[in-house]
Design an enzyme around this catalytic site. Structure first.
Site, PDB file in Angstrom:
ATOM      1  N   TYR A  51      54.908  39.588  33.001  1.00 16.85           N
ATOM      2  CA  TYR A  51      55.371  39.340  31.636  1.00 16.85           C
ATOM      3  C   TYR A  51      56.790  39.838  31.398  1.00 16.85           C
ATOM      4  O   TYR A  51      57.422  39.478  30.408  1.00 16.85           O
ATOM      5  CB  TYR A  51      54.422  39.984  30.610  1.00 16.85           C
ATOM      6  CG  TYR A  51      53.019  39.408  30.612  1.00 16.85           C
ATOM      7  CD1 TYR A  51      52.717  38.279  31.360  1.00 16.85           C
ATOM      8  CD2 TYR A  51      52.004  39.990  29.879  1.00 16.85           C
ATOM      9  CE1 TYR A  51      51.437  37.760  31.383  1.00 16.85           C
ATOM     10  CE2 TYR A  51      50.720  39.472  29.889  1.00 16.85           C
ATOM     11  CZ  TYR A  51      50.446  38.352  30.646  1.00 16.85           C
ATOM     12  OH  TYR A  51      49.173  37.834  30.664  1.00 16.85           O
ATOM     13  N   LYS A  94      45.363  41.299  44.050  1.00 17.85           N
ATOM     14  CA  LYS A  94      45.219  40.050  44.800  1.00 17.85           C
ATOM     15  C   LYS A  94      45.955  40.262  46.132  1.00 17.85           C
ATOM     16  O   LYS A  94      46.883  39.524  46.493  1.00 17.85           O
ATOM     17  CB  LYS A  94      45.820  38.897  43.962  1.00 17.85           C
ATOM     18  CG  LYS A  94      45.577  37.515  44.498  1.00 17.85           C
ATOM     19  CD  LYS A  94      44.140  37.046  44.385  1.00 17.85           C
ATOM     20  CE  LYS A  94      43.993  35.661  45.001  1.00 17.85           C
ATOM     21  NZ  LYS A  94      42.593  35.313  45.274  1.00 17.85           N
ATOM     22  N   ASP A 123      39.789  37.636  41.602  1.00 18.19           N
ATOM     23  CA  ASP A 123      38.844  36.523  41.430  1.00 18.19           C
ATOM     24  C   ASP A 123      37.401  37.023  41.567  1.00 18.19           C
ATOM     25  O   ASP A 123      36.516  36.624  40.802  1.00 18.19           O
ATOM     26  CB  ASP A 123      39.147  35.367  42.401  1.00 18.19           C
ATOM     27  CG  ASP A 123      39.525  35.839  43.793  1.00 18.19           C
ATOM     28  OD1 ASP A 123      39.868  37.029  43.957  1.00 18.19           O
ATOM     29  OD2 ASP A 123      39.476  35.031  44.731  1.00 18.19           O
ATOM     30  N   ASP A 158      45.143  41.643  31.241  1.00 18.40           N
ATOM     31  CA  ASP A 158      45.103  40.857  30.010  1.00 18.40           C
ATOM     32  C   ASP A 158      43.839  39.987  30.014  1.00 18.40           C
ATOM     33  O   ASP A 158      43.056  39.960  29.055  1.00 18.40           O
ATOM     34  CB  ASP A 158      46.370  39.980  29.954  1.00 18.40           C
ATOM     35  CG  ASP A 158      46.545  39.303  28.617  1.00 18.40           C
ATOM     36  OD1 ASP A 158      45.734  39.548  27.705  1.00 18.40           O
ATOM     37  OD2 ASP A 158      47.493  38.500  28.483  1.00 18.40           O
ATOM     38  N   ASP A 184      39.859  40.932  28.131  1.00 20.48           N
ATOM     39  CA  ASP A 184      39.253  39.998  27.167  1.00 20.48           C
ATOM     40  C   ASP A 184      37.875  39.541  27.652  1.00 20.48           C
ATOM     41  O   ASP A 184      36.940  39.410  26.866  1.00 20.48           O
ATOM     42  CB  ASP A 184      40.145  38.770  26.959  1.00 20.48           C
ATOM     43  CG  ASP A 184      41.156  38.996  25.848  1.00 20.48           C
ATOM     44  OD1 ASP A 184      41.210  40.129  25.317  1.00 20.48           O
ATOM     45  OD2 ASP A 184      41.898  38.056  25.504  1.00 20.48           O
TER      46      ASP A 184
END
Ligand code: NAD
Length: 366
Positions: free
Chosen positions: A142, A193, A225, A249, A253
C-alpha cells in the site's frame, strides 16, 4: 496511585454514543483497581472540520502525542462526503495513524458462545474461536515505491505497486506478534507467501530470527492461501497471527466475520511515539459512524468497550482489569441482554446506554 492520561476522540455519528459508554466502563474499572485516569476529549473527523476546518486539528494531535493511550470512536458521514479527498473526515484517522507511526494493527476475532448462531459458519466449526490478527499497517504494497500508471507504446497502460519491507520494519511488528502471543496462548503463526515472493522470504527469515528471543512462544509459518482456507475450515487451530499489510487487511476481515456483528469488533493500533517516548496505542471499534442508526441510542457499545479493554491490556499493562471488562461483557451477554444488531427473534433488546450501564454495574461487582 498510578495516573494515566487518556485522549478521548469520539468523532462522529455513533462514535459519540459508544465512546461515552467505554469511558464509563474505564472509570469504573479504574476506581476498582485504584488507578486514576485523566480523560481529555478532543475533536476529530467531521466535527473537527465543522469547528476548525481541519479533520485533525493541531491541538488534537498534540494531546494524542502527550497521552498514554487514545480512545477513538469513528469518523465520517454523508455531511462531509462532498469534500475533496484530502479534506474528508476520514483523513483525521489516516493522518493520526501516519503522525503516530501506528505500525501494528491488532484485531481480535472472538466467537462468543452465546452469539455462535450469528456467525455465518457452522457452530461445530466456529465454536471456541479466539484469534488475534496482527497486521503490519505502514509498509508493504500500500505504500511501496515505485507505484503508478504509465502508457504502453502499443496502447493500454502499465500499473505498478511494490511490496517492499525492510528488516527493521519486519523486526518491530514481529516483536509485537511475539509479545501479544506471550499474553495469550503462546502460539504465533506468521503468514507469508515465501514460496513465490522474495519479500516474503525476507519476512520469514526475520520473524524466525526474532523468534529466538522468545523461546517460550511456539512459532510456525503458513502460506497466505493456506491460512485463508484454514480460517474457515478450522479457525480454532489459530491463536495469534502476524502478517504484512495486504495479507492482514484481507485475513483480518475474513476472521472478523467469524464473530458475527460489526458491533462486537474492537481493534488496537500500536505505534512509536507517545508520552515520554512510551509506545502509543490507538483503540477503536472496527465499525464506522453508522449514519443509519446514529442519534437513536441503539448502537452496540460492546466493540468500543472491548477496545477499552485492549487499551488497559496493551497500553497500561493492566491485564487483570482488561480481563475484568471482558468477563463483564461475557456475563451480560450470558444473562441474555442484547442490542438490536445481535438480537435473535424474540430476544429482549436494550439500547446503547442500558448496555453500557449493565457492563459498568458488572465491573463494579467484580
Ligand atoms: P458502518 O460500520 O458505519 O455501518 C455498517 C452497518 O453496520 C450499518 O448498517 C450500521 O448500522 C451497522 N453498525 C455498525 N456499527 C454498529 C454498532 N456499533 N451497533 C449496531 N450496528 C452497527 O460502515 P459504513 O456504513 O460503510 O460507513 C459509514 C461511515 O463511517 C462512512 O462515512 C465511513 O467512511 C465511515 N467509517 C469510518 C470508520 C472509522 O472511523 N474507523 C470505519 C468505517 C467506516
Amino acid at each position: 496511585m498510578s495516573t494515566y492520561r487518556i485522549a478521548v476522540l469520539p468523532g462522529d455519528g455513533i462514535g459519540q454514543e459508544v465512546v461515552a459508554e467505554a469511558v464509563r466502563v474505564l472509570r469504573a474499572v479504574g476506581k476498582a483497581a485504584g488507578a486514576s485516569f485523566e480523560f481529555e476529549e478532543a475533536l476529530v473527523g467531521g466535527g473537527a472540520i465543522d469547528a476548525t476546518g481541519q479533520p485533525l486539528p493541531a491541538p488534537t494531535l498534540a494531546l494524542c502525542r502527550s497521552s498514554h493511550a487514545i480512545l477513538f470512536g469513528s469518523v465520517g458521514g454523508p455531511k462531509w462526503d462532498h469534500l475533496p479527498q484530502e479534506q474528508r473526515a476520514e483523513r483525521g484517522l489516516l493522518a493520526l495513524r501516519k503522525e503516530l507511526d501506528l505500525y501494528a494493527n491488532l484485531r481480535p476475532a472472538t466467537c462468543f458462545p452465546m452469539l455462535v448462531d450469528a456467525s455465518p459458519l457452522k457452530r461445530s466449526v466456529v465454536e471456541g474461536t479466539d484469534i488475534m490478527v496482527i497486521r503490519e499497517l505502514t509498509g508493504g504494497l500500500y505504500f511501496g515505491e515505485p507505484r503508478g500508471r504509465a502508457p504502453l507504446a502499443g496502447g493500454g497502460e502499465r500499473g505498478v505497486n511494490t511490496m517492499v519491507y525492510t528488516t527493521p520494519e519486519i523486526e518491530r511488528v514481529a516483536r509485537v506478534g511475539f509479545e501479544v502471543a506471550r499474553k495469550r496462548k503462546k502460539r504465533l503463526t506468521s503468514v507469508d507467501k515465501a514460496n513465490v515472493l522474495t519479500v516474503s522470504q525476507l519476512w520469514r527469515e526475520v520473524v524466525t530470527k526474532i523468534g529466538k528471543e522468545y523461546p517460550d512462544v511456539t512459532l510456525d509459518h503458513v502460506l497466505v492461501d493456506n491460512c485463508a482456507m484454514a480460517l474457515v475450515q478450522k479457525p480454532t487451530q489459530f491463536d495469534t497471527i502476524v502478517t504484512e499489510n495486504t495479507f492482514g487487511d484481507i485475513l483480518s476481515d475474513e476472521a472478523a466475520i467469524l464473530a458475527g456483528s460489526m458491533g462486537m469488533l474492537p481493534s488496537a493500533s500500536l505505534g512509536v511515539a507517545g508520552a515520554g517516548g512510551v509506545p502509543v496505542g490507538l483503540y477503536e471499534p472496527v465499525h464506522g459512524t453508522a449514519p443509519d442508526i446514529a442519534g437513536k441510542g441503539i448502537a452496540n457499545p460492546i466493540a468500543a468497550i472491548l477496545s477499552a479493554a485492549m487499551l488497559l491490556r496493551y497500553s497500561l499493562s493492566m491485564g487483570r482489569e482488561a480481563d475484568r471488562v471482558e468477563a463483564a461483557v461475557r456475563r451480560v451477554l450470558e444473562q441474555g441482554h442484547r442490542t438490536r444488531d445481535i438480537a435473535a427473534a424474540g430476544e429482549r433488546i436494550v439500547g446503547t446506554k442500558d448496555m453500557g450501564e449493565l457492563i459498568v454495574r458488572d465491573v463494579e461487582r467484580g
